[in-house]
Design a protein around this motif. Structure first.
Motif, PDB file in Angstrom:
ATOM      1  N   ARG A  70       0.822  -1.208   0.000  1.00  0.00           N
ATOM      2  CA  ARG A  70       0.000   0.000   0.000  1.00  0.00           C
ATOM      3  C   ARG A  70       0.859   1.262   0.000  1.00  0.00           C
ATOM      4  NH1 ARG A  70      -3.619  -2.783   4.160  1.00  0.00           N
ATOM      5  NH2 ARG A  70      -2.254  -1.759   5.671  1.00  0.00           N
ATOM      6  N   ALA A  71       1.969   1.214   0.730  1.00  0.00           N
ATOM      7  CA  ALA A  71       2.793   2.417   0.895  1.00  0.00           C
ATOM      8  C   ALA A  71       3.664   2.698  -0.319  1.00  0.00           C
ATOM      9  CB  ALA A  71       3.675   2.272   2.136  1.00  0.00           C
ATOM     10  N   PHE A  72       4.225   1.659  -0.946  1.00  0.00           N
ATOM     11  CA  PHE A  72       5.256   1.855  -1.967  1.00  0.00           C
ATOM     12  C   PHE A  72       4.893   1.284  -3.333  1.00  0.00           C
ATOM     13  CE2 PHE A  72       7.445   0.980   2.187  1.00  0.00           C
ATOM     14  CZ  PHE A  72       7.634   2.318   2.525  1.00  0.00           C
ATOM     15  N   LYS A  73       3.738   0.639  -3.457  1.00  0.00           N
ATOM     16  CA  LYS A  73       3.299   0.047  -4.718  1.00  0.00           C
ATOM     17  C   LYS A  73       4.309  -0.982  -5.238  1.00  0.00           C
ATOM     18  CE  LYS A  73       0.772   4.240  -6.006  1.00  0.00           C
ATOM     19  NZ  LYS A  73       0.664   5.353  -6.982  1.00  0.00           N
ATOM     20  N   THR A  74       4.804  -1.822  -4.344  1.00  0.00           N
ATOM     21  CA  THR A  74       5.721  -2.880  -4.766  1.00  0.00           C
ATOM     22  C   THR A  74       5.000  -3.835  -5.715  1.00  0.00           C
ATOM     23  OG1 THR A  74       5.115  -4.135  -2.785  1.00  0.00           O
ATOM     24  CG2 THR A  74       7.116  -2.800  -2.665  1.00  0.00           C
ATOM     25  N   ASP A  75       5.747  -4.437  -6.615  1.00  0.00           N
ATOM     26  CA  ASP A  75       5.160  -5.380  -7.569  1.00  0.00           C
ATOM     27  C   ASP A  75       5.001  -6.768  -6.980  1.00  0.00           C
ATOM     28  OD1 ASP A  75       4.925  -3.753 -10.062  1.00  0.00           O
ATOM     29  OD2 ASP A  75       7.078  -3.509  -9.710  1.00  0.00           O
ATOM     30  N   LEU A 326      13.991  -6.157  -9.961  1.00  0.00           N
ATOM     31  CA  LEU A 326      14.770  -5.298  -9.071  1.00  0.00           C
ATOM     32  C   LEU A 326      14.488  -5.643  -7.616  1.00  0.00           C
ATOM     33  CD1 LEU A 326      16.684  -2.801  -8.803  1.00  0.00           C
ATOM     34  CD2 LEU A 326      14.593  -1.416  -8.599  1.00  0.00           C
ATOM     35  N   ASN A 327      15.559  -5.726  -6.832  1.00  0.00           N
ATOM     36  CA  ASN A 327      15.432  -6.011  -5.410  1.00  0.00           C
ATOM     37  C   ASN A 327      16.718  -5.554  -4.738  1.00  0.00           C
ATOM     38  OD1 ASN A 327      14.780  -7.332  -2.824  1.00  0.00           O
ATOM     39  ND2 ASN A 327      13.403  -8.632  -4.023  1.00  0.00           N
ATOM     40  N   VAL A 328      16.735  -5.594  -3.433  1.00  0.00           N
ATOM     41  CA  VAL A 328      17.977  -5.385  -2.706  1.00  0.00           C
ATOM     42  C   VAL A 328      18.705  -6.719  -2.597  1.00  0.00           C
ATOM     43  CG1 VAL A 328      17.389  -3.312  -1.418  1.00  0.00           C
ATOM     44  CG2 VAL A 328      16.578  -5.519  -0.591  1.00  0.00           C
ATOM     45  N   GLY A 329      20.005  -6.649  -2.295  1.00  0.00           N
ATOM     46  CA  GLY A 329      20.801  -7.866  -2.228  1.00  0.00           C
ATOM     47  C   GLY A 329      20.867  -8.472  -0.851  1.00  0.00           C
ATOM     48  N   ASN A 330      20.157  -7.867   0.092  1.00  0.00           N
ATOM     49  CA  ASN A 330      19.959  -8.400   1.424  1.00  0.00           C
ATOM     50  C   ASN A 330      18.781  -7.635   2.014  1.00  0.00           C
ATOM     51  OD1 ASN A 330      20.370  -9.721   3.952  1.00  0.00           O
ATOM     52  ND2 ASN A 330      22.562  -9.839   3.528  1.00  0.00           N
ATOM     53  N   VAL A 341      12.727   3.802   0.675  1.00  0.00           N
ATOM     54  CA  VAL A 341      12.127   2.622   0.045  1.00  0.00           C
ATOM     55  C   VAL A 341      11.167   3.066  -1.052  1.00  0.00           C
ATOM     56  CG1 VAL A 341      10.705   0.573   0.431  1.00  0.00           C
ATOM     57  CG2 VAL A 341      12.412   1.250   2.133  1.00  0.00           C
ATOM     58  N   GLY A 342      10.410   4.129  -0.781  1.00  0.00           N
ATOM     59  CA  GLY A 342       9.524   4.669  -1.807  1.00  0.00           C
ATOM     60  C   GLY A 342      10.290   5.139  -3.027  1.00  0.00           C
ATOM     61  N   ALA A 343      11.434   5.801  -2.809  1.00  0.00           N
ATOM     62  CA  ALA A 343      12.256   6.282  -3.927  1.00  0.00           C
ATOM     63  C   ALA A 343      12.796   5.110  -4.738  1.00  0.00           C
ATOM     64  CB  ALA A 343      13.402   7.132  -3.392  1.00  0.00           C
ATOM     65  N   PHE A 344      13.218   4.045  -4.063  1.00  0.00           N
ATOM     66  CA  PHE A 344      13.723   2.831  -4.724  1.00  0.00           C
ATOM     67  C   PHE A 344      12.684   2.293  -5.705  1.00  0.00           C
ATOM     68  CE2 PHE A 344      14.045  -1.797  -4.842  1.00  0.00           C
ATOM     69  CZ  PHE A 344      15.393  -2.037  -4.981  1.00  0.00           C
ATOM     70  N   CYS A 345      11.450   2.170  -5.236  1.00  0.00           N
ATOM     71  CA  CYS A 345      10.384   1.624  -6.090  1.00  0.00           C
ATOM     72  C   CYS A 345      10.001   2.592  -7.202  1.00  0.00           C
ATOM     73  CB  CYS A 345       9.165   1.284  -5.243  1.00  0.00           C
ATOM     74  SG  CYS A 345       9.451  -0.025  -4.027  1.00  0.00           S
ATOM     75  N   SER A 346      10.039   3.888  -6.913  1.00  0.00           N
ATOM     76  CA  SER A 346       9.648   4.896  -7.912  1.00  0.00           C
ATOM     77  C   SER A 346      10.583   4.916  -9.104  1.00  0.00           C
ATOM     78  CB  SER A 346       9.607   6.280  -7.274  1.00  0.00           C
ATOM     79  OG  SER A 346       8.584   6.352  -6.293  1.00  0.00           O
ATOM     80  N   VAL A 347      11.879   4.704  -8.860  1.00  0.00           N
ATOM     81  CA  VAL A 347      12.839   4.697  -9.966  1.00  0.00           C
ATOM     82  C   VAL A 347      12.515   3.565 -10.942  1.00  0.00           C
ATOM     83  CG1 VAL A 347      15.272   4.441 -10.605  1.00  0.00           C
ATOM     84  CG2 VAL A 347      14.664   5.740  -8.555  1.00  0.00           C
TER      85      VAL A 347
END
Length: 356
Positions: A70-75, A326-330, A341-347
Motif C-alpha cells: 500500500r505504501a510503496f506500490k511494490t510489484d 529489481l530487489n535489494v541484495g539483502n 524505500v519509496g524512492a527505490f520503487c519509484s525509480v
C-alpha cells in the motif's frame, strides 16, 4: 525461455510474467524484508506482539504483508512469515527472541533426533494459517501485484536446527559435516521432502511464485555448497516442478560470489544475487536467458535520493532491460527511512523497457 509472450499474459501481474521469463513493460520491483520494523505502521504491531503470534495470526500477518504494498506500490507482496515457519510442524520448536533472532529449543544432535521428526504429509494440519494468509493476500491484491511464498533451503533450515540458533562459525553443523556427513545428508533429505510438500501447499493456497532462501550459504565453500546445499535445492525444485510446472521458483543465495558457475545449471526460474556480487558479472556468467533478481546494497537506502537513483539505475543497466526483477541484495534493516524505500520503487516504475 526468456522473451516469449503468453497470450494471457496481459491479465497476469508484471512480476509473475517476468519471473516466468516473459518480457515486461518495465522492471518489476520489491524488497527483501519489505515488511519490517523500519515502517512506523509495522512497529505498531511488532512493539506489542511477539513474532510468532504476528506471523501465525492470519489477520495480523495479512495486514503486515500488505503495508509495504500500500505504501510503496511494490510489484510483489511477500507473505509475512519466516524461513523457519515449517519447523514446528516437523517437531522442531523455535521462537524469535528480540536481539538474538531464532532460538530452537530442541536442536538436532544426531540420527535419533532425525528419526523422531514428524513427516510433513498434510501441511493443513499444522500450518493452516499459512494457507489462509496466502489465500487472503491473493484476494486482496487481485491482479495488481504478485503474491510471494517462501521458505529456507534444506541446508539453511538444517543448519539452524543443528546449531539451535545463529552461530558465526556453525561449529556443530560443520562438526557433523566433517565427522558424520551421512547423518547430515540424511537430515537434508528429510528436510527436502518436507519442503516440497510445504511449498506445494503454499502454491495451492495462493502463492504465485515461491522463493527459496539460502541465508547461510555464505558459510559454505563452493564445493561444500554444491554437495550440501545446491544438490538438495535442485532436487526440491525438480520435484516441485512436477507438481506445479507453471509456477516460477526463485532462489536467493547469500554469499553467491565464487558460486556463480555452479548456479548456471540450477533449474530455478529466477536467481537472486546478493549485493556483494557485481550484477554485470552475474549476467555475464549466468547468461542472457536467465532471469536475475537483486541486487542493490540495502545500505544505499540510507543515502540521498540521488544515490538511490544512481544505484538502482546501475543495477538495472547491468542486469539488462529484460529478465530482471529489481530487489535489494539483502534485507531492508531497521532504521531505513521509509521515503528511501519509496524512492527505490519509484525509480523502477519510471523506467520503461525497450521492447525488442
Amino acid at each position: 525461455r526468456r522473451g516469449t509472450v503468453r497470450a494471457e499474459a496481459g491479465s497476469d501481474p508484471l512480476l509473475l510474467r517476468v519471473a516466468r521469463g516473459e518480457r515486461g513493460e518495465r522492471t518489476p520491483a520489491w524488497l527483501l524484508r519489505q515488511a519490517g520494523r523500519y515502517m512506523k505502521e509495522f512497529r505498531h504491531y511488532s512493539d506489542r506482539i511477539p513474532f510468532r503470534e504476528r506471523s501465525e495470526t492470519p489477520d495480523i500477518a495479512i495486514e503486515l504483508s500488505l503495508q509495504p504494498w500500500r505504501a510503496f506500490k511494490t510489484d510483489g507482496v511477500i507473505m509475512f512469515s519466516d524461513i523457519l515457519t515449517l519447523l514446528p510442524a516437523l517437531g522442531i520448536e523455535f521462537d524469535v527472541v528480540k536481539g538474538k533472532g531464532p532460538v530452537i529449543a530442541n536442536p538436532i544432535r544426531g540420527l535419533d533426533d532425525i528419526s523422531n521428526l514428524r513427516p510433513l504429509t498434510d501441511p493443513d494440519d499444522d500450518l493452516s494459517f499459512v494457507g489462509e494468509i496466502l489465500g487472503s493476500l491473493r484476494e486482496e491484491v487481485g491482479g495488481d501485484a504478485t503474491v510471494i511464498g517462501f521458505v529456507g533451503t534444506p541446508w539453511t533450515l538444517a543448519a539452524y536446527s543443528i546449531e539451535g540458533g545463529a552461530n558465526r562459525y556453525l561449529l556443530k553443523t560443520k562438526s557433523m559435516m566433517y565427522n558424520d556427513p551421512s547423518v547430515l545428508h540424511t537430515f537434508l533429505e528429510r528436510m527436502s521432502d518436507a519442503l516440497v510438500n510445504y511449498m506445494s501447499y503454499q502454491i495451492s493456497s495462493g502463492a504465485q511464485v515461491v522463493q527459496l532462501f539460502d541465508s547461510w550459504a555464505h558459510h559454505l565453500s563452493p564445493d561444500q555448497f554444491e554437495e550440501f546445499s545446491l544438490k538438495y535445492v535442485n532436487r526440491v525444485i525438480v520435484d516441485l516442478k512436477l507438481r506445479h510446472p507453471d509456477t516460477p521458483i526463485l532462489f536467493y543465495v547469500n554469499g553467491c560470489g565464487g558460486k556463480l558457475d555452479l548456479l548456471k545449471d540450477c533449474p530455478a526460474d529466477v536467481l537472486h544475487i546478493d549485493w556483494g556480487v557485481d550484477m554485470a558479472e552475474a549476467r555475464a556468467v549466468l547468461g542472457e536467458t536467465k532471469t536475475l533478481q537483486g541486487n542493490v546494497d540495502p545500505m544505499v537506502l540510507f543515502g540521498t535520493e540521488e544515490a538511490i537513483e544512481e544505484a538502482v539505475n546501475e543495477c538495472m543497466r547491468d542486469a539488462g532491460d529484460h529478465g530482471h526483477i529489481l530487489n535489494v541484495g539483502n534485507g531492508v534493516i531497521q532504521g531505513t527511512p521509509e521515503d528511501a524505500v519509496g524512492a527505490f520503487c519509484s525509480v523502477a516504475r519510471a523506467k520503461t523497457n525497450t521492447v525488442v
